[in-house]
Design an enzyme around this catalytic site. Structure first.
Site, PDB file in Angstrom:
ATOM      1  N   GLN A 185       0.882  -1.224   0.023  1.00 48.39           N
ATOM      2  CA  GLN A 185      -0.009  -0.094   0.240  1.00 48.39           C
ATOM      3  C   GLN A 185       0.923   1.280  -0.043  1.00 48.39           C
ATOM      4  OE1 GLN A 185      -2.826  -1.279   3.194  1.00 48.39           O
ATOM      5  NE2 GLN A 185      -4.260  -1.458   1.810  1.00 48.39           N
TER       6      GLN A 185
ATOM      7  N   THR B  97       3.508   0.399   6.289  1.00 45.19           N
ATOM      8  CA  THR B  97       2.492  -0.375   6.557  1.00 45.19           C
ATOM      9  C   THR B  97       2.645  -1.744   6.706  1.00 45.19           C
ATOM     10  OG1 THR B  97       0.120  -1.040   6.010  1.00 45.19           O
ATOM     11  CG2 THR B  97       1.522  -0.094   4.625  1.00 45.19           C
ATOM     12  N   THR B  98       2.164  -2.734   7.442  1.00 45.18           N
ATOM     13  CA  THR B  98       2.349  -4.154   7.361  1.00 45.18           C
ATOM     14  C   THR B  98       1.133  -4.842   6.592  1.00 45.18           C
ATOM     15  OG1 THR B  98       3.438  -3.913   9.598  1.00 45.18           O
ATOM     16  CG2 THR B  98       2.957  -6.322   8.788  1.00 45.18           C
ATOM     17  N   HIS B  99       0.842  -4.099   5.699  1.00 47.69           N
ATOM     18  CA  HIS B  99      -0.316  -4.707   4.771  1.00 47.69           C
ATOM     19  C   HIS B  99       0.289  -5.195   3.338  1.00 47.69           C
ATOM     20  CE1 HIS B  99      -2.980  -1.562   6.933  1.00 47.69           C
ATOM     21  NE2 HIS B  99      -2.685  -2.476   7.831  1.00 47.69           N
ATOM     22  N   ASN B 100       0.936  -6.298   3.432  1.00 50.37           N
ATOM     23  CA  ASN B 100       1.581  -7.178   2.317  1.00 50.37           C
ATOM     24  C   ASN B 100       0.755  -7.712   1.894  1.00 50.37           C
ATOM     25  OD1 ASN B 100       3.474  -6.368   4.837  1.00 50.37           O
ATOM     26  ND2 ASN B 100       4.996  -6.591   3.321  1.00 50.37           N
TER      27      ASN B 100
END
Lengths: 587, 423
Positions: free
Chosen positions: A347, A512-515
């Protein structure tokens, strides 16, 4: 030589949100379920005990709840012509380790994706024409629709006790909620959180600008709650220590606060911690998983036979395990062939700091206490003139006012000494920040594979990440940032600081850790790893659950969709797979 | 995951193995069609036999659990039907004699940690039913451990004297002046339930003081509150429904069970029939308050406590407690118990409230409330003086009343807990 253990019906690899959901649902179906977790067991008491957990240095700076890069990491490069190097410190993203996974340390920002998000390619082509999508952009439809997922979004929200305001109830738009959301069958289980003063100011400015702001759906309980399994939660105290911390007040939804009390009690469930799974085993046909290999802390190898193997680790760890196990054809960016590792996405975020004259008390916060607008998310607006695909929300979050990492200073403030102290004293209570949370599309040159050089502690190749931001994302993010700055100015700021996301993607500062992606779902085995029920095309008794299934990333935090997909897959296993084991979709 | 959970799943497994999953009958329905075994199973729940007769991680009813007493540690015995190490060779008369007189085969006198002073009240028919149920359990071969009592208590003959002084043998006799429900409640509380074994003060010989029955007492490092009608430290402000809800679910709007009582609710009372719980509540509500217990709820607002201490205590409260128990001491109904009006907080002896601040505790896990909400320990954070100030404050705000607590009391409780932990 691995010690062979007695078989179980189901083995879950990793024990975070998705494993807890699948464990609960499949034990309810009578199966013997074993979860293998690489980290330790943690629970609200004693591990997250209030008055002890609010230690910013220990948890947020020294990363107590996350994976340790010295034990497990990946290598990174921006493009295929570079040499990837290992990530030796957690930076851009922070995968969790330990029971509960990232469900322990998340903020609780819990969204549904838009109906059009699930039809990314077909919808975009239909509205804007095929040529609107750049040639190297490999976006595709999910193979599941919003309407199909709606009952499972609902179930996850009623598991968690989400606080929010419905904007679309069965097609009827309701004032005060998000008018752009997909239709929901019923209201949120809990009313929205109490407002912070910052969100009140944002709300006013956004309305004046003609937008329709709404309270963000929060996995922080606005009221006491008893969930679908009878598990009780308390009421959020707005202590401002959600992200990077466990919750000591039973008021942030996590596997611990919503599922563990009932799941861990069951005779047909077992959890083994400190066990690292290194391989999924296949029989000689290569079409059936026979179990997994795991290693205990003393380095001893065990073979755990199972009838059903479900990968429920963090997104890139699921992909890594598929690659190490030789399941599915690895993606080759040169030919565009192969699927495992394909369509990695992320993101793109930016922010606008707003310096006010009024006191806003930022320390009274909660991880998902925010007010947002969704006018520029997904396809909620006409992309034609903008010449980019995707979007995101713009929100003012009051997550907290922690002293080390959560303060904002004007651009011209001194960086040290008495001048810095004065600037801090002048601004700490008078600053808010507006965030943009933008989607990232999938591209031919963004992928995961095995690193040719670097190996992990078990001697296996590290996962290699090749990724960069593309022009499409920068244009979209700049567009969002510009809109955010407009709202910031309307808040009667004395100063604003616009922080655009510029240049190449870098793995160093936290974003962000939205991988997402790498083991994506779809309807065609040539372009997806799992079918629309998250079942491996190649090995039908293997399911892969998590954000690795997203074909591209949307402009929302992913947990709500990850939870819905876990319930969706559990339902497919219970109602279809257990009756007739084999592929649920014919290739 | 923990020992208590393991033990309960073992109960469920044993029940399933004997095929006795039918709903438990009410005690009033003695002449119903339910068989002896089923009734025996129910009485074993009512008597909470598993709690003592099963060791942590041990096999169900195979004994071996250490029972700390003021005189030394004794170990519960194997009551499975194993003929060598259990009670498989006992006759019905043997079993009744143990329950009724506290004497095992071979004239071996039992220690009253086995609650025969209460079980003596059970009818012969009920004892036979318990025996019938125990006979259906899987036999477990596990030898009993000798008790660790110093002389002279190590000589079981001593108990003859104890019995002569303190033990009143005899089956429960209904009180004709009271209702049938009251009598049923009395039978359960004073018989199988043996509530008074913890909730009554004991004399120097460990025998309950009969003239002060149910006025509160010690059990395993906790002070069990008064069950009398005391407004502050008893059940005076509880309704019958409050008591039923507490025993069935482990919590009500006034309190949550923790410590040994959480085990009692989990292992025993949650399994009891609604009519029986109601009868228990009716009986308990008829217990008189202790001599000072009728004091009105608003009579004291800490006027006799040093103002500075209260202020210091409140400071600790706001910092460490108010997040869950709330600034007004009312907690969050059904989730975090109120401290305002809480009988544990106001108990004559503050042992329990000091204990819980030091070590934290988990609330009862029941079918209706599976969560097991827990309070963290504060022993690592608060020193003896801070806890003494805090507890003194808790006992004297919001209309609460309780004598001030001094630092030495906290220090002594702390050392008891540390000793128990390291044992």
């Amino acid at each position: 030589m691995a010690t062979k253990l007695p078989p179980v019906d189901v083995v879950l690899v990793g024990f975070g949100w998705t494993a807890s959901i699948l464990g609960q649902e499949l034990t309810d179906a009578g199966l013997q379920v074993l979860a293998l977790e690489r980290g330790s067991f943690r629970d609200t008491v004693p591990d997250f005990a209030t008055t002890q957990i609010q230690d910013e240095l220990r948890y947020a700076v020294r990363n107590e709840l996350f994976e340790e890069p010295e034990r497990e990491t990946l290598t990174f490069r921006n493009s295929a012509d570079q040499t990837a190097l290992p990530m030796r410190h957690l930076g851009s993203f922070k995968p969790a380790a330990g029971a509960g996974g990232a469900g322990v340390h998340w903020n609780g920002q819990n969204w549904r994706f838009l109906p059009t998000d699930f039809m990314m390619r077909s919808h975009t082509e239909q509205r804007y024409g095929k040529r609107f999508i750049p040639e190297d952009m490999t976006i595709q439809d999910w193979g599941v629709t919003y309407d199909e997922l709606e009952p499972f979004y609902d179930r996850f929200e009623y598991l968690c006790g989400i606080s929010g305001q419905a904007g679309n109830l069965n097609g009827a738009i309701h004032d005060g909620g998000n008018p752009f959301e997909g239709p929901r069958k019923r209201a949120f289980p809990l009313p929205p959180l109490a407002r912070s003063y910052g969100t009140v100011l944002f709300d006013k400015a956004a309305k004046e600008a003609g937008y329709k702001p709404f309270p963000c759906p929060a996995a922080n309980t606005s009221k006491p709650y008893k969930n679908i399994y009878g598990v009780q939660m308390g009421e959020c105290t707005y202590c401002g220590f959600c992200e990077w911390f466990g919750c000591g007040n039973y008021s942030k939804s996590s596997p611990q606060t919503t599922i563990f009390p009932v799941l861990l009690e069951k005779d047909n469930f077992e959890l083994r911690t400190h066990m690292s799974v290194t391989k999924v085993l296949l029989d000689s046909s290569g079409k059936r998983a026979t179990g997994v290999i795991y290693v205990d802390p003393q380095g001893r190898e065990f073979e755990q036979p199972a009838d059903l193997v479900i990968l429920t680790a963090f997104a890139q760890h699921n992909v890594h395990l598929l690659l190490l196990s030789g399941i599915g054809k690895p993606y080759d960016p040169t030919s565009g062939q192969g699927v495992v590792g394909r369509n990695y996405a992320y993101q793109i975020t930016s922010s606008v700091d707003v310096f006010l004259n009024e006191i806003v008390n930022p320390f009274m916060g909660a991880g998902a206490l925010g007010q947002a607008i969704d006018e520029f998310n997904g396809d909620n607006f006409d992309h034609g003139p903008q010449k980019f695909v995707g979007g995101g929300y713009i929100a003012l979050w009051t997550t907290g006012g922690r002293p080390i990492l959560q303060h904002h200073l004007p651009k011209d403030a001194p960086k040290w000494g008495s001048g810095w102290k004065k600037a801090m004293a002048d601004n700490y209570l008078r600053t808010v920040s507006i965030a943009t949370h933008g989607s990232v599309m999938s591209y031919r040159d963004a992928y995961l594979d095995l690193d040719p050089t670097y190996r992990d502690e078990y001697g296996n190749p590290l996962l290699r990440l090749t990724f960069d931001f593309h022009d499409n994302e920068h244009r979209m993010s700049d567009f969002l940032t510009d809109k955010a700055a407009g709202i910031a100015k309307a808040m009667k700021a004395r100063d604003i600081h616009v922080k655009q996301r510029k240049g190449h993607y870098t793995i160093v500062p936290y974003q962000t850790t939205h991988n997402t992606g790498g083991a994506i779902m779809g309807t065609d085995p040539r372009t997806s790893v799992v079918n629309s029920y998250l079942q491996s095309w190649d090995v039908p008794n293997l399911f892969v659950v998590g954000s690795c299934a997203f074909p591209q990333n949307a402009g929302y935090n992913p947990t709500g969709t990850v939870g819905a997909l876990a319930y969706w897959a559990a339902n497919a296993i219970r109602t279809q797979y257990l009756k007739k084991q084999g592929p649920l979709v014919s290739a | 995951m923990n020992a208590r959970r393991l033990r309960v799943s073992a109960i469920a497994a044993a029940v399933a193995a004997t095929g006795l999953l039918a709903a438990a009958p009410a005690l009033v329905a003695r002449e119903s069609s339910h068989g002896s075994i089923e009734r025996g199973r129910y009485l074993v729940y009512a008597g909470d036999c598993a709690a003592c007769h099963t060791d942590e991680r041990g096999q169900l009813f195979a004994g071996g659990r250490p029972i700390p007493t003021p005189f030394g540690t004794i170990y519960s015995t194997n009551i499975t039907p194993d003929p060598e190490t259990g009670i498989g060779n006992w006759t019905s008369d043997d079993f009744y004699r143990a329950m009724h007189e506290g004497v095992a085969p071979g004239d071996r006198r039992l220690y009253p940690a086995f609650p025969y002073p209460w079980y003596t009240k059970l009818t012969r028919a009920d004892v036979d039913d318990i025996r019938a149920y125990l006979s259906t359990l899987p036999a477990v071969k596990q030898a009993n451990k000798p008790s660790e009592l110093p002389w002279p208590f190590s000589m079981r003959e001593v108990m003859a004297g104890w019995n002569a002084l303190y033990f009143k043998q005899g089956t429960f006799k209904p009180n004709p002046q009271k209702s049938a429900e009251w009598n049923l409640g009395a039978y359960l509380v004073e018989g199988a339930g043996h509530c008074g074994s913890c909730h009554s003060p004991k004399n120097f010989a460990g025998a309950p003081k009969r003239d002060k029955a149910f006025q509160g007492g010690y059990g395993e490092h906790w002070y069990a509150t008064s069950l009398g009608g005391d407004l502050h430290d008893g059940l005076g402000q509880w309704s019958v429904d409050d008591i039923v809800r507490y025993l069935k679910t482990g919590a009500n709007a006034r309190a949550a069970a923790f410590g040994p009582m959480a085990e009692v609710v989990h292992d025993s009372t949650q399994h009891l029939d609604a009519d029986d719980l109601h009868a228990i509540a009716v009986y308990l509500k008829d217990l008189p308050p202790h001599e000072t217990g009728t004091r009105s709820a608003s009579a004291n607002n800490g006027n006799n406590v040093d103002h500075d201490r209260l202020a210091r205590g409140r400071g600790v409260y706001v910092d460490d407690c108010a997040g869950c128990h709330m600034d007004n001491g009312e907690g969050i109904p059904g989730v975090f118990p109120p401290l305002k009006g809480n009988s544990v907080v106001q108990a004559q002896d503050p042992e329990t409230v000091v204990h819980i601040v030091l070590s934290g505790e988990k609330t009862a896990v029941t079918r209706e409330n599976p969560t097991g909400l827990a309070m963290p320990a504060f022993d690592w954070k608060l020193d003896d003086q801070a806890i003494a100030d805090l507890v003194t404050y808790l006992r004297n705000d919001w209309g609460n009343h309780g004598a001030p607590v001094d630092r030495d009391k906290v220090a002594s409780t702390r050392s008891t807990i540390v000793a128990a932990r390291t044992r």
